[in-house]
Design a protein around this motif. Structure first.
Motif, PDB file in Angstrom:
ATOM      1  N   VAL A 233       0.830  -1.203   0.000  1.00  0.00           N
ATOM      2  CA  VAL A 233       0.000   0.000   0.000  1.00  0.00           C
ATOM      3  C   VAL A 233       0.866   1.256   0.000  1.00  0.00           C
ATOM      4  N   PHE A 234       0.627   2.138  -0.957  1.00  0.00           N
ATOM      5  CA  PHE A 234       1.282   3.441  -1.012  1.00  0.00           C
ATOM      6  C   PHE A 234       0.232   4.506  -0.703  1.00  0.00           C
ATOM      7  N   MET A 235       0.648   5.606  -0.065  1.00  0.00           N
ATOM      8  CA  MET A 235      -0.267   6.705   0.231  1.00  0.00           C
ATOM      9  C   MET A 235      -0.081   7.798  -0.808  1.00  0.00           C
ATOM     10  N   ASP A 245      -4.899  10.360   3.036  1.00  0.00           N
ATOM     11  CA  ASP A 245      -5.125   8.985   3.465  1.00  0.00           C
ATOM     12  C   ASP A 245      -5.672   8.121   2.342  1.00  0.00           C
ATOM     13  N   GLU A 246      -5.495   8.576   1.094  1.00  0.00           N
ATOM     14  CA  GLU A 246      -5.926   7.753  -0.038  1.00  0.00           C
ATOM     15  C   GLU A 246      -4.850   6.709  -0.360  1.00  0.00           C
ATOM     16  N   ARG A 247      -5.274   5.462  -0.381  1.00  0.00           N
ATOM     17  CA  ARG A 247      -4.312   4.363  -0.573  1.00  0.00           C
ATOM     18  C   ARG A 247      -4.314   3.887  -2.014  1.00  0.00           C
ATOM     19  N   ILE A 248      -3.151   3.588  -2.534  1.00  0.00           N
ATOM     20  CA  ILE A 248      -3.046   2.901  -3.837  1.00  0.00           C
ATOM     21  C   ILE A 248      -2.240   1.636  -3.609  1.00  0.00           C
ATOM     22  N   THR A 249      -2.834   0.520  -3.995  1.00  0.00           N
ATOM     23  CA  THR A 249      -2.167  -0.766  -3.779  1.00  0.00           C
ATOM     24  C   THR A 249      -1.496  -1.232  -5.066  1.00  0.00           C
ATOM     25  N   VAL A 317       3.663   9.667  -4.337  1.00  0.00           N
ATOM     26  CA  VAL A 317       3.107   8.735  -3.344  1.00  0.00           C
ATOM     27  C   VAL A 317       4.192   8.484  -2.305  1.00  0.00           C
ATOM     28  N   PRO A 320       5.845   3.068   1.676  1.00  0.00           N
ATOM     29  CA  PRO A 320       5.475   2.692   3.055  1.00  0.00           C
ATOM     30  C   PRO A 320       6.670   2.256   3.889  1.00  0.00           C
ATOM     31  N   LEU A 432       0.047  -2.317   5.970  1.00  0.00           N
ATOM     32  CA  LEU A 432       0.445  -1.681   4.710  1.00  0.00           C
ATOM     33  C   LEU A 432       0.785  -2.685   3.610  1.00  0.00           C
TER      34      LEU A 432
END
Length: 844
Positions: A233-235, A245-249, A317, A320, A432
RNA sequence: GCCCGGGUGGCGGAACGGCAGACGCGGGGGCCUCAAAAGCCUCUAUGGGAAACCAUGUGUGGGUUCGAAUCCCACCCCGGGCACCA
């Protein structure tokens, strides 16, 4: 004295067998069953040599198994839906059904002429409503189980076939499997079967298919493409670079290289892209990349060593693992339909990321160093990022030692490595990331925008949405009054698509797409078990008796397509409670192609050898035996006319042997002569050939099985040559002739049947007579000839009694003249005696 | 690049670690025949030799073994499949 006349006897026996229902079978618990199946043909026209080879192999296996006491199911049918029928209809102005049924009649006649032992009562044609109705039924059952989905996504469109294609049907350099045109990408709403639900099982069960060629299993495993790794997970940062707090996986197989992530990539189709750049100075460049990717065909997009293009989105981004802010780019080499459509780029370890980094001058910090890397002395043990670039020409994807990787520095990195698990665990503890598995296999796109196929049993209702056609309304019949010559499909036929919603009764539109023809061929082997059932696709008890197919035979071109789909269908039907086994085909034989001068035979090339011509000249039996004799079944075969004359000679020789023997022995009841050494030799040769022929059929070495028959015939002729007619052992010769006829039966069924009845005067079909036994004692000779080697070279031969003592053999061997010569001036150090094989003298 | 196959006479192809080339095609010689067809006999890996026999030989180079086409290592060539799959 009779003459071998195949053109007269072959049609005669074909009619007799069919009249007597010789090949009709039913379940029989008293005998072991064997299901022998060849991939059913597409009725493209006349049969070709590839058909002759495929179906002859199956026929020999089936007939031999029958003689061995098995209850053999050996069916045939036609894979009758499909595009060529439409294309032919357009060309000739007829209807696809007319073309298809006419071709089926032609092929069926050719199969009968070849003497194949099919149970014709079980024949299926997939374009018959009695058949495709149950294909619709299976579709509805799969739908109930949640395995059917209609959704929009980028799909493969064949502009020439004017329809979409499944992933498996795009082959080679991104071309259509059938017409070889280049395939385009289009965003369309289509029907899918969720084969991906079975990815893991389809992969795992390959291990159980011990009767399949490794090659085919490797291709399927490759196609399913399992990758182990982790979701990370990257923010996302806002436009000012502040973390949100938007996550991109992303999915990665190398979480151990996370510290080397120096940029982040999104696929051009990624939904986030336009939002990130809207109204920014980066929008123009980014949208250029997006537009370019969209305009490219699938071929261009997928085509090999293409230069990568991308653009910076202006956003960042957060990595993590170290909190570093890395730039987000759009890149055309990132695929939307694998993983999440987003990628963490680690240029030091991934060649694609490396090339992209070099092109756009992005940093390439080294984080995994191979053993012996010159950077190791200076970077080894360094936890902080001190070196942002390398002088390498290529990335280093191998395993090695982690550097510049914080707490993980010093660990072993690589796929499934210590570091990979450590990083994943660390991420997991913080929410994460987690271990994850991805497959290359995609869901099976089954809808086709073509007329000549099985209608998808669904209705689009403006109020209820997608509604399945109720079971009791099946089949959805394919109307016959669609004029394909005008390019019409079901979508042009209001009489077909104007309907009522089965749920609410309101006006609705019937689905006008048809199913991929591979859905029809994914379960036909089950229908054969109970082909005339009109209340179910098949009776589970009957399928339980016959299935799984014991021996499946067909071309390697279906290594993925048909064989993967059929495995999937079997598992779905099993989960529906209709089957109790996991795999449909226990043993698989992939036969090689029949070529001419190294090239594939094809009508367009004009290099076709017509089986009919060969039958007209030599008969079906000679053609059958010849095509099997030319090469082992799994190898490609180059057609040659010369050898066929030789096969004709052999069959005539065999015929004369049986014929003359029958005449000579007809009035004699007892042996004229006491069995002597010549008789013993004949018995031995005959027993050896009987043993070899049967063994070779069972391991599909038909070419050597036939050469065993030739040796058998040669041995009998040697005996006849050496012993005058009135002195022969007639009882022995009679059994030689009888056994020869039996062994010829699977290969040359008409000739064997004719010899059996008309020459040997036997009753009952030769094909219902047990395969000959042989006396193992007859194989043992009184004396054996042993080659004698001196230092590994054969120098002489020694004839000894089979039971001679080893010391006697050694003494005799050392006394042989040429052995003595080669031992001159040497000392014998050792003598190895392999009983019945050879003597090896070591001297120095 | 990765994963599968496969390299043996003039040709198709045989050979559980044990006589390389079974069987067949093609070719040479012969018999039968007025002649032919069909059939029958015989030879046919390469080089040397009249022959016996000798040497070489299963893509290349090593290794294991009394013995390797076969097993092991490295490589070359051909065919096929997959391939921007993170």
């Amino acid at each position: 004295m009779t003459k071998y006349d195949p053109l007269a006897i072959e049609p005669k026996w074909q009619e007799t067998w069919e009249r007597d229902g010789l090949h009709h079978v039913t379940e029989d618990s008293a005998r072991p069953k064997k299901y022998v199946l060849e991939m059913f043909p597409y009725p493209s026209g006349d049969i070709h040599m590839g058909h002759v080879r495929n179906y002859t192999i199956g026929d020999v296996v089936a007939r031999h198994a029958t003689m061995r006491g098995f209850n053999v199911l050996h069916p045939i049918g036609w894979d009758a839906f499909g595009l060529p029928a439409e294309n032919a209809a357009i060309k000739s102005g007829s209807h696809p059904a007319t073309w298809t049924y006419a071709n089926i009649e032609t092929q069926a006649a050719s199969f009968r002429r070849m003497g194949f032992s099919y149970d014709w009562d079980r024949a299926v044609r997939t374009c018959d409503p009695e058949y495709y109705r149950w294909g619709q039924w299976i579709f509805l059952k799969a739908w109930e189980r949640g395995l059917v989905e209609r959704r929009s996504s980028p799909v493969n469109w064949c502009p020439s076939c004017k329809t979409v294609l499944a992933n498996e049907q795009v082959i080679g350099d991104g071309v259509c499997w059938r017409c070889k045109s280049k395939v385009e990408k289009r965003e369309l709403e289509q029907w899918y079967l969720k084969i991906t639900e079975y990815s893991q099982e389809l992969l795992d069960d390959l291990d159980d298919l011990t009767g399949w060629p490794e090659r085919v299993k490797a291709m399927q495993a490759n196609w399913i493409g399992r990758s182990e790794g982790a979701d990370v997970v990257f923010m996302l940062c806002d436009a000012d670079g502040e973390p949100t707090d938007e996550r991109i996986t992303v999915f990665t197989t190398r979480p151990d290289t996370l510290f080397g992530c120096s940029f982040f990539l999104l696929a051009p189709e990624h939904p986030l892209v336009s939002r990130l750049v809207a109204g920014t100075e980066y929008e123009a460049e980014v949208m250029k990349v997006v537009a370019k990717a969209a305009s490219e065909s699938a071929v261009e997009r997928a085509g090999g060593e293409k230069e990568k293009t991308g653009a910076f989105t202006g956003r960042f981004v957060v990595n993590p693992v170290n909190g570093a802010k890395v730039p987000v780019w759009v890149a055309d080499y990132v695929l939307m339909d694998y993983g999440t459509g987003a990628v963490m780029a680690v240029p030091c370890g991934d060649q694609r990321d490396f090339e992209f980094a070099r092109k756009y001058h992005l940093p390439i910090p080294p984080v995994v160093l191979a053993d012996g890397d010159p950077l190791l002395p200076s970077l080894g043990g360094v936890k902080e990022l001190v070196l942002e670039d390398v002088e390498w020409e290529v990335a280093c994807p191998a395993e090695g030692t982690l550097v510049q990787s914080g707490r993980f520095t010093g660990m072993r990195g690589g796929k499934k490595s210590e570091a990979m698990h450590a990083v994943t665990d660390w991420l997991g503890e913080r929410g994460l990331g987690e271990e994850s598995v991805n497959f290359r296999l995609r869901d099976w796109l089954i809808s086709r925008q073509r007329y000549w196929g099985n209608p998808i049993p669904a209705v689009h209702c403006p109020t209820c949405g997608l509604v399945p056609v109720p079971e009791d309304q099946l089949p959805v019949v394919l109307p016959m009054d669609v004029d394909v010559t005008k390019g019409e499909t079901l979508a042009d036929h209001p009489e077909f698509y104007e309907t009522m919603c089965p749920k609410c009764g309101g006006a609705a539109r019937r689905e006008t797409d048809t199913m991929d023809t591979f859905t029809c061929s994914s379960w036909y082997y089950l229908r054969y078990c109970d082909a005339r059932n009109d209340s179910a696709p098949f009776d589970p008890a009957k399928a339980g008796y016959w299935m799984p197919v014991d021996q499946y035979i067909g071309g390697i071109e279906h290594a993925i397509l048909h064989l993967l789909y059929s495995r999937f269908f079997t598992k779905v039907l099993r989960d529906l409670g209709l089957l109790e086994f996991d795999e449909p085909f226990t043993n698989l034989l992939t036969q090689g192609m029949v070529k001419l001068d190294g090239a594939t035979m094809s009508k367009s090339r004009g290099n076709v050898v017509a089986p009919e011509d060969m039958i007209a000249k030599y008969g079906a039996d000679a053609l059958r035996v010849y095509i099997l004799f030319m090469a082992p079944p799994d190898k490609d075969l180059d057609w040659s006319y010369e050898g066929l004359d030789g096969m004709w000679r052999f069959l005539n020789r065999a015929w004369r042997l049986v014929d003359e023997t029958a005449e000579e022995t007809s009035n004699v009841l007892d042996a004229v002569r006491m069995p002597g050494p010549v008789e013993k030799a004949l018995r031995r040769a005959v027993a050896a050939s009987v043993a070899k022929c049967g063994d070779d059929i069972e391991r599909f070495q038909f070419n050597t099985a036939i050469s065993a028959l030739m040796e058998y015939v040669n041995a009998a002729y040697d005996y006849r040559r050496d012993v005058p007619a009135d002195e022969r052992d007639h009882a022995l010769m009679r059994s030689v002739a009888r056994d020869l006829t039996l062994m010829l039966a699977p290969f040359a069924p008409h000739m064997a049947e004719e010899l059996w009845h008309e020459v040997l005067g036997e009753s009952g079909s030769v094909h219902r007579t047990p395969w000959p036994e042989f006396d193992p004692a007859a194989l043992v000779a009184d004396e054996v000839e042993l080659p004698v080697q001196v230092n590994g070279k054969v120098r002489d031969r020694l004839t000894v009694a089979v039971d001679a003592a080893e010391s006697d053999i050694v003494a005799a061997a050392l006394a042989l003249p040429n052995v003595v010569v080669h031992l001159e001036g040497k000392t014998v150090r050792k003598v190895v005696v392999i009983p019945g094989k050879l003597v090896s003298v070591v001297a120095g």
